[in-house]
Design a protein around this motif. Structure first.
Motif, PDB file in Angstrom:
ATOM      1  N   GLY A 159       0.820  -1.198   0.000  1.00 39.83           N
ATOM      2  CA  GLY A 159       0.000   0.000   0.000  1.00 39.83           C
ATOM      3  C   GLY A 159       0.854   1.248   0.000  1.00 39.83           C
ATOM      4  N   MET A 160       0.202   2.360   0.317  1.00 37.57           N
ATOM      5  CA  MET A 160       0.859   3.666   0.350  1.00 37.57           C
ATOM      6  C   MET A 160       0.618   4.311   1.710  1.00 37.57           C
ATOM      7  SD  MET A 160       2.061   4.259  -2.735  1.00 37.57           S
ATOM      8  CE  MET A 160       2.277   6.011  -2.637  1.00 37.57           C
ATOM      9  N   LEU A 161       1.642   4.939   2.247  1.00 38.35           N
ATOM     10  CA  LEU A 161       1.496   5.751   3.449  1.00 38.35           C
ATOM     11  C   LEU A 161       1.597   7.201   2.992  1.00 38.35           C
ATOM     12  CD1 LEU A 161       1.245   5.722   6.576  1.00 38.35           C
ATOM     13  CD2 LEU A 161       3.722   6.049   6.617  1.00 38.35           C
ATOM     14  N   VAL A 162       0.523   7.954   3.174  1.00 39.85           N
ATOM     15  CA  VAL A 162       0.471   9.353   2.742  1.00 39.85           C
ATOM     16  C   VAL A 162       0.277  10.216   3.983  1.00 39.85           C
ATOM     17  CG1 VAL A 162      -0.736  11.043   1.312  1.00 39.85           C
ATOM     18  CG2 VAL A 162      -0.497   8.676   0.517  1.00 39.85           C
TER      19      VAL A 162
ATOM     20  N   MET B  96      11.572  18.919  13.903  1.00 38.70           N
ATOM     21  CA  MET B  96      10.500  17.997  14.260  1.00 38.70           C
ATOM     22  C   MET B  96       9.213  18.523  13.634  1.00 38.70           C
ATOM     23  SD  MET B  96       9.222  16.684  17.986  1.00 38.70           S
ATOM     24  CE  MET B  96      10.759  15.861  18.298  1.00 38.70           C
ATOM     25  N   ARG B  97       8.441  17.609  13.012  1.00 39.44           N
ATOM     26  CA  ARG B  97       7.191  17.984  12.366  1.00 39.44           C
ATOM     27  C   ARG B  97       6.111  16.976  12.718  1.00 39.44           C
ATOM     28  NH1 ARG B  97       8.527  19.049   6.131  1.00 39.44           N
ATOM     29  NH2 ARG B  97       6.651  20.316   6.255  1.00 39.44           N
ATOM     30  N   GLU B  98       4.905  17.477  12.964  1.00 38.82           N
ATOM     31  CA  GLU B  98       3.749  16.614  13.213  1.00 38.82           C
ATOM     32  C   GLU B  98       3.118  16.253  11.864  1.00 38.82           C
ATOM     33  OE1 GLU B  98       2.786  15.470  16.260  1.00 38.82           O
ATOM     34  OE2 GLU B  98       4.591  16.460  16.994  1.00 38.82           O
ATOM     35  N   ALA B  99       2.458  15.084  11.818  1.00 40.70           N
ATOM     36  CA  ALA B  99       1.854  14.630  10.568  1.00 40.70           C
ATOM     37  C   ALA B  99       0.565  13.854  10.850  1.00 40.70           C
ATOM     38  CB  ALA B  99       2.834  13.739   9.803  1.00 40.70           C
ATOM     39  N   ALA B 100      -0.363  13.941   9.914  1.00 40.95           N
ATOM     40  CA  ALA B 100      -1.572  13.119   9.912  1.00 40.95           C
ATOM     41  C   ALA B 100      -1.433  12.172   8.727  1.00 40.95           C
ATOM     42  CB  ALA B 100      -2.814  13.988   9.764  1.00 40.95           C
ATOM     43  N   CYS B 101      -1.395  10.859   9.002  1.00 43.38           N
ATOM     44  CA  CYS B 101      -1.060   9.878   7.971  1.00 43.38           C
ATOM     45  C   CYS B 101      -2.200   8.894   7.720  1.00 43.38           C
ATOM     46  CB  CYS B 101       0.192   9.096   8.384  1.00 43.38           C
ATOM     47  SG  CYS B 101       1.628  10.128   8.706  1.00 43.38           S
ATOM     48  N   GLU B 102      -2.273   8.429   6.469  1.00 45.06           N
ATOM     49  CA  GLU B 102      -3.221   7.400   6.071  1.00 45.06           C
ATOM     50  C   GLU B 102      -2.470   6.270   5.378  1.00 45.06           C
ATOM     51  OE1 GLU B 102      -7.114  10.124   4.925  1.00 45.06           O
ATOM     52  OE2 GLU B 102      -5.819   9.393   3.321  1.00 45.06           O
ATOM     53  N   PHE B 103      -2.795   5.030   5.734  1.00 43.80           N
ATOM     54  CA  PHE B 103      -2.304   3.876   4.997  1.00 43.80           C
ATOM     55  C   PHE B 103      -3.400   3.517   4.010  1.00 43.80           C
ATOM     56  CE2 PHE B 103      -1.861  -0.878   4.753  1.00 43.80           C
ATOM     57  CZ  PHE B 103      -0.778  -0.851   3.888  1.00 43.80           C
ATOM     58  N   ARG B 104      -3.063   3.593   2.715  1.00 45.08           N
ATOM     59  CA  ARG B 104      -4.042   3.366   1.648  1.00 45.08           C
ATOM     60  C   ARG B 104      -3.685   2.111   0.871  1.00 45.08           C
ATOM     61  NH1 ARG B 104      -3.821   9.516  -0.886  1.00 45.08           N
ATOM     62  NH2 ARG B 104      -4.632  10.590   0.965  1.00 45.08           N
TER      63      ARG B 104
ATOM     64  N   ALA C 272      -4.550   1.000  -4.982  1.00 47.29           N
ATOM     65  CA  ALA C 272      -5.381   1.473  -6.085  1.00 47.29           C
ATOM     66  C   ALA C 272      -5.204   2.971  -6.300  1.00 47.29           C
ATOM     67  CB  ALA C 272      -6.846   1.170  -5.802  1.00 47.29           C
ATOM     68  N   ALA C 273      -5.312   3.373  -7.561  1.00 43.12           N
ATOM     69  CA  ALA C 273      -5.386   4.798  -7.863  1.00 43.12           C
ATOM     70  C   ALA C 273      -6.788   5.248  -7.461  1.00 43.12           C
ATOM     71  CB  ALA C 273      -5.122   5.031  -9.345  1.00 43.12           C
TER      72      ALA C 273
ATOM     73  N   VAL D 178      -8.762   3.203  -1.074  1.00 50.64           N
ATOM     74  CA  VAL D 178      -9.407   2.868   0.193  1.00 50.64           C
ATOM     75  C   VAL D 178      -8.415   3.151   1.313  1.00 50.64           C
ATOM     76  CG1 VAL D 178     -10.389   1.010   1.591  1.00 50.64           C
ATOM     77  CG2 VAL D 178     -10.834   1.091  -0.879  1.00 50.64           C
ATOM     78  N   VAL D 179      -8.846   3.930   2.302  1.00 50.92           N
ATOM     79  CA  VAL D 179      -8.015   4.178   3.485  1.00 50.92           C
ATOM     80  C   VAL D 179      -8.170   2.985   4.417  1.00 50.92           C
ATOM     81  CG1 VAL D 179      -7.611   5.664   5.481  1.00 50.92           C
ATOM     82  CG2 VAL D 179      -8.205   6.678   3.270  1.00 50.92           C
ATOM     83  N   LEU D 180      -7.062   2.280   4.674  1.00 54.04           N
ATOM     84  CA  LEU D 180      -7.095   1.074   5.500  1.00 54.04           C
ATOM     85  C   LEU D 180      -6.906   1.387   6.981  1.00 54.04           C
ATOM     86  CD1 LEU D 180      -4.947  -1.109   3.094  1.00 54.04           C
ATOM     87  CD2 LEU D 180      -7.428  -1.103   3.331  1.00 54.04           C
ATOM     88  N   SER D 181      -6.117   2.420   7.298  1.00 57.47           N
ATOM     89  CA  SER D 181      -5.908   2.828   8.697  1.00 57.47           C
ATOM     90  C   SER D 181      -5.324   4.233   8.727  1.00 57.47           C
ATOM     91  CB  SER D 181      -4.990   1.836   9.431  1.00 57.47           C
ATOM     92  OG  SER D 181      -3.796   1.626   8.724  1.00 57.47           O
TER      93      SER D 181
END
Length: 176
Positions: free
Chosen positions: A44-47, A61-69, A72-73, A77-80
């Motif tokens: 998958g992809m981590l965005v 140091m930077r904060e981030a909000a991440c999605e494991f997708r 698929a283009a 689907v966001v898995l987590s």
């Protein structure tokens, strides 16, 4: 995949070595996790949407909000989802606006458990920006040090920045 990781590590260490003056004190040794032992598949992809930053010469140091997708283009689907913190130790000079980072996620299975992706990753990182820019990093880790993250793209990186060093990404799994 391993050749790509080795080439990225060599390139980043060369950039870092060239950027450090001869009179600079060496950084303390960093213990890298052992590389994954078995074959890895892209699962998958981590965005991550990353907050703005100001480099503090020897790190940031930077904060981030991440999605494991999934792979698929559109529509994907966001898995987590994860709360992330990206820390860099090394040379980091400049200011960056918020941006988006994307990594291909390589794991021992095509469908890793979301908790397997959570954890700490460490690797090498280098980037440069003057108005717009790009960077690359390769990170190894996860809950059992069996996940590899390989940079796919840097989108919207805007600012003035030069950075190279050791990168650390910590991901905390968020409830759905």
């Amino acid at each position: 995949m391993r050749a790509t990781i080795a080439a990225a590590l060599l390139a980043a260490s060369t950039v870092l070595a060239a950027a450090i003056p001869a009179s600079a004190q060496p950084l303390p040794p960093v213990q890298l996790p052992p590389p994954p032992t078995g074959p890895l598949v892209q699962s998958g992809m981590l965005v991550c949407k990353v907050a703005p930053s100001i480099g503090f010469v020897l790190g940031s140091m930077r904060e981030a909000a991440c999605e494991f997708r999934d792979n698929a283009a559109q529509p994907y689907v966001v898995l987590s989802r994860y709360k992330g913190t990206i820390s860099r130790f090394g040379i980091d000079l400049g200011v960056l606006a918020a941006d988006t980072l994307a990594w291909a996620v390589f794991a021992p299975t095509a469908r890793p458990n979301p908790s397997d992706i959570a954890g700490s990753y460490i690797g090498v990182s280098a980037d440069a920006a003057w108005t717009i820019g790009a960077g690359a990093n390769v990170l190894l880790g996860g809950s059992s040090n069996q996940i590899a993250l390989q940079t796919i793209s840097v989108e919207g990186m805007v600012g003035a920045d030069v950075a190279a060093g050791i990168a650390d990404l910590t991901l905390i799994l968020l409830p759905n």
